[in-house]
Design an enzyme around this catalytic site. Structure first.
Site, PDB file in Angstrom:
ATOM      1  N   LEU A   1      -2.473 -75.430  -1.927  1.00 56.10           N
ATOM      2  CA  LEU A   1      -1.526 -75.470  -2.341  1.00 56.10           C
ATOM      3  C   LEU A   1      -1.643 -75.456  -4.065  1.00 56.10           C
ATOM      4  O   LEU A   1      -0.948 -75.866  -4.814  1.00 56.10           O
ATOM      5  CB  LEU A   1      -0.524 -76.036  -2.335  1.00 56.10           C
ATOM      6  CG  LEU A   1      -0.202 -75.400  -0.458  1.00 56.10           C
ATOM      7  CD1 LEU A   1       0.645 -76.607  -0.421  1.00 56.10           C
ATOM      8  CD2 LEU A   1      -0.224 -74.302  -0.506  1.00 56.10           C
TER       9      LEU A   1
ATOM     10  N   ASP B   1      -2.387 -76.399   8.803  1.00 55.65           N
ATOM     11  CA  ASP B   1      -3.612 -75.393   7.630  1.00 55.65           C
ATOM     12  C   ASP B   1      -3.993 -76.846   6.685  1.00 55.65           C
ATOM     13  O   ASP B   1      -5.486 -75.668   6.607  1.00 55.65           O
ATOM     14  CB  ASP B   1      -2.673 -74.349   7.313  1.00 55.65           C
ATOM     15  CG  ASP B   1      -1.828 -73.290   8.075  1.00 55.65           C
ATOM     16  OD1 ASP B   1      -2.469 -73.112   8.976  1.00 55.65           O
ATOM     17  OD2 ASP B   1      -1.393 -72.913   7.859  1.00 55.65           O
TER      18      ASP B   1
ATOM     19  N   GLU C   1      10.851 -65.277 -31.725  1.00 54.03           N
ATOM     20  CA  GLU C   1      11.012 -64.556 -33.406  1.00 54.03           C
ATOM     21  C   GLU C   1      11.208 -65.211 -34.539  1.00 54.03           C
ATOM     22  O   GLU C   1      10.775 -64.426 -35.524  1.00 54.03           O
ATOM     23  CB  GLU C   1      12.955 -64.249 -33.216  1.00 54.03           C
ATOM     24  CG  GLU C   1      13.354 -63.877 -32.083  1.00 54.03           C
ATOM     25  CD  GLU C   1      14.099 -64.658 -30.823  1.00 54.03           C
ATOM     26  OE1 GLU C   1      14.683 -64.724 -29.886  1.00 54.03           O
ATOM     27  OE2 GLU C   1      13.038 -65.617 -31.049  1.00 54.03           O
TER      28      GLU C   1
ATOM     29  N   CYS D   1      19.239 -67.158 -30.394  1.00 52.98           N
ATOM     30  CA  CYS D   1      19.741 -68.144 -30.165  1.00 52.98           C
ATOM     31  C   CYS D   1      20.790 -68.522 -31.493  1.00 52.98           C
ATOM     32  O   CYS D   1      20.360 -68.103 -32.450  1.00 52.98           O
ATOM     33  CB  CYS D   1      19.530 -69.280 -29.347  1.00 52.98           C
ATOM     34  SG  CYS D   1      18.205 -69.717 -31.047  1.00 52.98           S
TER      35      CYS D   1
END
Length: 361
Positions: A198, A194, A46, A69
């Site tokens: 990641l 495997d 904002e 806020c």
């Protein structure tokens, strides 16, 4: 508001542990200011949009996907900046999910005489910040169980040497999912089977690296695994107090972080793991694991959401691995309370919610 939501979504990977927030200032049907918040950028959306609008903000309308806020944190309250700018009308998609501040910003703006409305595209806005809502309300990260399955619900197996069940299109979207999360979590069994990497290969910027987390009760993680070889302060292993001190030192010298967590019935306690991650201001976890960890997470009632990719094929029962470990005592009461269907090339996916983090405790 759609433009505001699109701006907010650009902050994936950049705003956590703060919410994803966009803001658009409109005067005489013209956008005169727009911005989204990033944690490193400090200023809220904002304020940035108001600064861009300058004097044209006076008498204008401010659209935001998140309630402004009223409290002072790293920055002064956004409500004060809105009032000082002379904004006439505020349209918010949803209120702040934090019970301690919920609707206070909207009420303060109304009390100051502004025209305030809330609820426009609220469902879309809530979904965008459901990880933040989980973190702030349940004091733990939101957990999304992701898996690629055959039509008979197998996550591994099939022809010899065949690595992937899902299509290239599905695997590409997994990178988007990883980018949207703070952590990808797996078990050591998946690593041994495997040897995954990641990582977030979406190519989009992140404020902090995707944290790769492994559950490894006895520290069986191979030193020559891709995870260890690529460790750069982004690999965390949870283990038990009985794990080998020597193996721990070897891993730590390679840049692997080690933390102890209490065992529960011979398994690492997932509630303790999530508490530790919350202490690191982790708001979202993508669970990419095997049958045992998947079952453990569901049995512990810690899965908030699932993203399941289905390939149009059957693998059968011989030498294949199911989504959940055999003997898993997952309650039949666990069910999706809403879901969406997606298409990725020849695959389809179910994105489903097991918990409404805005209401469930």
């Amino acid at each position: 508001m759609e433009q505001t939501l699109a701006l907010a979504a650009q902050a994936h990977g950049l705003a956590s542990p703060n919410p994803l927030v966009g803001a658009v200032v409109v005067r005489d049907d013209e956008v005169v200011g727009q911005a989204f918040h990033t944690y490193a950028g400090v200023k809220h959306a904002e304020v940035l949009a108001l600064e861009q609008a300058g004097a044209r903000a006076r008498g204008a309308t401010l659209y935001t996907n998140f309630e402004p806020c009223t409290h002072t944190g790293r920055t002064p309250p956004c409500v004060d900046a809105i009032l000082a700018a002379g904004i006439k009308r505020v349209v918010a998609a949803t209120s702040d999910p934090n019970p301690a501040v919920n609707r206070r910003g909207l009420e303060k703006l109304r009390a100051a005489g502004l025209d305030v409305s809330a609820g426009l595209l609220e469902e879309e806005a809530r979904q965008l910040n459901e990880a933040f809502a989980c973190f702030i309300r349940l004091r733990r990260p939101q957990v999304t169980l992701k898996a690629a399955l055959s039509l008979d619900a197998k996550i591994a197996g099939g022809a010899a040497g065949e690595r992937w069940i899902s299509s290239e299109e599905s695997r590409a979207y997994v990178q988007t999912l990883r980018h949207q999360h703070d952590v990808v979590l797996t078990g050591v069994g998946t690593v041994l089977a495997d040897d995954p990497l990641l990582t977030d290969r979406s190519g989009r910027p992140r404020r902090r690296p995707l944290l790769r987390v492994v559950l490894d009760t006895r520290l069986r993680l191979p030193l020559d695994s891709q995870l260890v070889r690529r460790a750069a302060n982004d690999l965390l292993v949870f283990t038990s107090a009985d794990a080998s001190p020597g193996k721990r030192r070897e891993l730590e010298t390679r840049g692997v972080q080690i933390e102890f967590v209490q065992e529960m019935s011979g398994k690492l306690g997932l509630p303790g793991v999530l508490r530790r991650l919350a202490e690191r201001e982790i708001t979202s976890v993508l669970l990419e694991a095997g049958a045992q960890v998947n079952a453990n997470a569901l049995e512990s009632n810690l899965v908030d959401k699932v993203f399941l990719f289905f390939a149009p094929r059957f693998l059968g029962s011989e030498q294949t691995v199911p989504l959940l470990a055999n003997g898993a005592s997952v309650s039949s009461a666990i069910r999706l309370h809403r879901y969406r269907l997606h298409r990725f090339g020849p695959d389809f996916a179910i994105e489903g919610w097991l918990r409404d983090v805005y209401r469930d405790h």
